[in-house]
Write a protein that holds these residues in place. Structure first.
Motif, short mmCIF file in Angstrom:
data_model
loop_
_atom_site.label_atom_id
_atom_site.label_comp_id
_atom_site.label_asym_id
_atom_site.label_seq_id
_atom_site.Cartn_x
_atom_site.Cartn_y
_atom_site.Cartn_z
N ILE A 160 0.85 -1.18 0.00
CA ILE A 160 0.00 0.00 0.00
C ILE A 160 0.89 1.24 0.00
O ILE A 160 1.66 1.46 0.93
CB ILE A 160 -0.93 0.02 1.24
N ALA A 161 0.80 2.02 -1.06
CA ALA A 161 1.59 3.25 -1.13
C ALA A 161 0.90 4.34 -0.33
O ALA A 161 -0.32 4.43 -0.32
CB ALA A 161 1.72 3.70 -2.60
N ARG A 162 1.69 5.13 0.38
CA ARG A 162 1.11 6.22 1.15
C ARG A 162 0.56 7.25 0.18
O ARG A 162 1.29 7.76 -0.67
CB ARG A 162 2.15 6.85 2.06
N PRO A 163 -0.74 7.60 0.26
CA PRO A 163 -1.33 8.52 -0.71
C PRO A 163 -0.81 9.93 -0.53
O PRO A 163 -0.34 10.31 0.55
CB PRO A 163 -2.84 8.44 -0.39
N ALA A 164 -0.89 10.70 -1.60
CA ALA A 164 -0.47 12.09 -1.55
C ALA A 164 -1.43 12.91 -0.69
O ALA A 164 -2.61 12.59 -0.56
CB ALA A 164 -0.41 12.68 -2.96
N PHE A 165 -0.91 13.97 -0.06
CA PHE A 165 -1.73 14.82 0.81
C PHE A 165 -2.79 15.55 -0.01
O PHE A 165 -2.53 16.07 -1.09
CB PHE A 165 -0.83 15.84 1.52
N ARG A 166 -4.03 15.57 0.52
CA ARG A 166 -5.13 16.28 -0.12
C ARG A 166 -5.72 17.25 0.90
O ARG A 166 -6.19 16.83 1.96
CB ARG A 166 -6.19 15.31 -0.63
N ALA A 167 -5.70 18.53 0.60
CA ALA A 167 -6.12 19.56 1.56
C ALA A 167 -7.59 19.42 1.93
O ALA A 167 -7.99 19.84 3.01
CB ALA A 167 -5.85 20.95 0.97
N VAL A 168 -8.41 18.82 1.08
CA VAL A 168 -9.84 18.71 1.36
C VAL A 168 -10.11 17.88 2.60
O VAL A 168 -11.15 18.02 3.25
CB VAL A 168 -10.57 18.11 0.13
N THR A 169 -9.16 17.01 2.99
CA THR A 169 -9.39 16.17 4.17
C THR A 169 -9.37 16.98 5.46
O THR A 169 -9.83 16.48 6.50
CB THR A 169 -8.30 15.09 4.27
N LEU A 170 -8.88 18.21 5.45
CA LEU A 170 -8.77 19.01 6.66
C LEU A 170 -10.05 19.78 6.97
O LEU A 170 -10.10 20.53 7.94
CB LEU A 170 -7.60 19.98 6.54
N ILE A 171 -11.10 19.63 6.16
CA ILE A 171 -12.38 20.27 6.48
C ILE A 171 -12.91 19.65 7.77
O ILE A 171 -12.98 18.42 7.88
CB ILE A 171 -13.38 20.08 5.33
N PRO A 172 -13.28 20.47 8.78
CA PRO A 172 -13.66 19.90 10.09
C PRO A 172 -15.02 19.23 10.09
O PRO A 172 -15.72 19.19 9.08
CB PRO A 172 -13.65 21.14 11.00
N PHE A 173 -15.38 18.70 11.26
CA PHE A 173 -16.68 18.07 11.54
C PHE A 173 -16.92 16.81 10.71
O PHE A 173 -18.05 16.48 10.40
CB PHE A 173 -17.84 19.07 11.31
N ALA A 244 -11.83 18.24 21.98
CA ALA A 244 -11.04 17.01 21.87
C ALA A 244 -11.44 16.22 20.62
O ALA A 244 -10.57 15.72 19.88
CB ALA A 244 -11.25 16.15 23.13
N VAL A 245 -12.74 16.11 20.36
CA VAL A 245 -13.19 15.39 19.16
C VAL A 245 -12.71 16.10 17.90
O VAL A 245 -12.32 15.46 16.92
CB VAL A 245 -14.73 15.25 19.18
N GLY A 246 -12.71 17.44 17.94
CA GLY A 246 -12.22 18.19 16.78
C GLY A 246 -10.75 17.92 16.50
O GLY A 246 -10.34 17.75 15.35
N ILE A 247 -9.93 17.86 17.58
CA ILE A 247 -8.49 17.58 17.42
C ILE A 247 -8.28 16.15 16.89
O ILE A 247 -7.49 15.91 15.97
CB ILE A 247 -7.75 17.78 18.75
#
Length: 289
Positions: A160-173, A244-247
């Motif tokens: 399994i190759a580590r996928p490239a970073f995608r900024a969309v994953t940092l959207i909260p909730f 805490a859940v947000g972090i």
């Protein structure tokens, strides 16, 4: 501008026009591979390799290389080896950038190249041998050995190759996880955040409604101070839990959710097949690995 210059300009524009869509398609293949969208990268590369577009040798080699690497990361070593052999037919000196791939892919690349080289060398040294068999004697034929069925419990272990970073994953909730298809984790974080936020707001308004009103003015005194104090503690606990859940959701979206999706995309698919054998048919299990 003279007539000859106008003719030359028209010829240059006609030659350059088909290259723009081709360049865009090649960039789309590179982008899909970098984003670990391996299925999309394979499909786009296949269309270009089989399509009418005139590819340069360098473009064809790059498409074969990306398609082979994507197939390997999906666990499809058969198609990956076929495309690498095509690559070596075009360029026998083709090599791999070992800093950008996993050690397993680099080893697979070297093994295929060695097998391809041995096959080419054997093809140059083959001498046909005519068996000395009398005309009236027919060689005895033996049925092919029965292929043992694949163990249903066996699983393919594709790197399994580590996928490239995608900024969309940092959207909260949990919305970032859902944006890349990790719905289980996304819904879990969304429900937890919504429940904690609703608890905080509800406790606040209940406490406000229990304040003593004197002459139409709300004071800071509560009808039941002990009950108000307990609700304040519960509100504070909900607030700290929400943080805490947000972090945790942020860390999951950054580090773990993309890896879960890469592992999910690399899961092998197994389907039953019926293969013809002498004297009948045999039901077995085959899969795409």
């Amino acid at each position: 501008m003279s007539h000859s210059e106008q003719m030359l300009l028209c010829v240059l524009l006609a030659l350059a026009a088909p290259q723009a869509p081709l360049t865009k398609e090649l960039a789309a293949v590179e982008s899909a591979y970098d984003d670990t969208e391996f299925e999309d990268a394979i499909a786009r590369a296949s269309r270009l390799l089989k399509g009418p577009a005139r590819l340069s040798p360098l473009q064809r080699r790059r498409l074969l290389e990306l398609s082979a690497f994507a197939s390997f990361y999906l666990g499809r070593k058969g198609p990956a080896e076929t495309q690498l052999r095509e690559l070596f037919d075009l360029d026998a000196e083709a090599d791999i950038d070992r800093k950008k791939v996993t050690p397993e892919l680099a080893q697979f690349f070297d093994d295929v190249k060695l097998r391809w080289f041995d096959a080419k060398k054997a093809a140059l040294n083959v001498v046909p041998v005519v068996p000395d068999t009398p005309p009236e004697t027919r060689p005895e034929t033996t049925p092919p050995p029965e292929t043992p069925p694949l163990d249903p419990g066996a699983t393919a272990s594709a790197p399994i190759a580590r996928p490239a970073f995608r900024a969309v994953t940092l959207i909260p909730f949990g919305l970032g996880q859902m944006a890349i298809g990790d719905y289980a984790a996304g819904v879990t974080f969304f429900v937890l955040d919504a429940a904690l936020a609703a608890t905080m707001v509800t406790l606040y308004w209940v406490r406000e409604s229990e304040k003593v009103v004197v002459a139409g003015v709300k004071t800071t005194t509560y009808l039941d101070p002990q009950r108000a104090f307990a609700m304040q503690i519960a509100q504070d606990v909900a607030a700290f839990s929400l943080i805490a859940v947000g972090i945790i959701g942020f860390i999951d979206a950054l580090a773990f959710s993309p890896m879960r999706m890469a592992e999910k995309n690399a899961q092998p698919t197994v389907a039953p097949t019926v293969s013809a054998l002498p004297g009948g048919a045999s039901l077995g299990v085959a899969g795409r690995f």
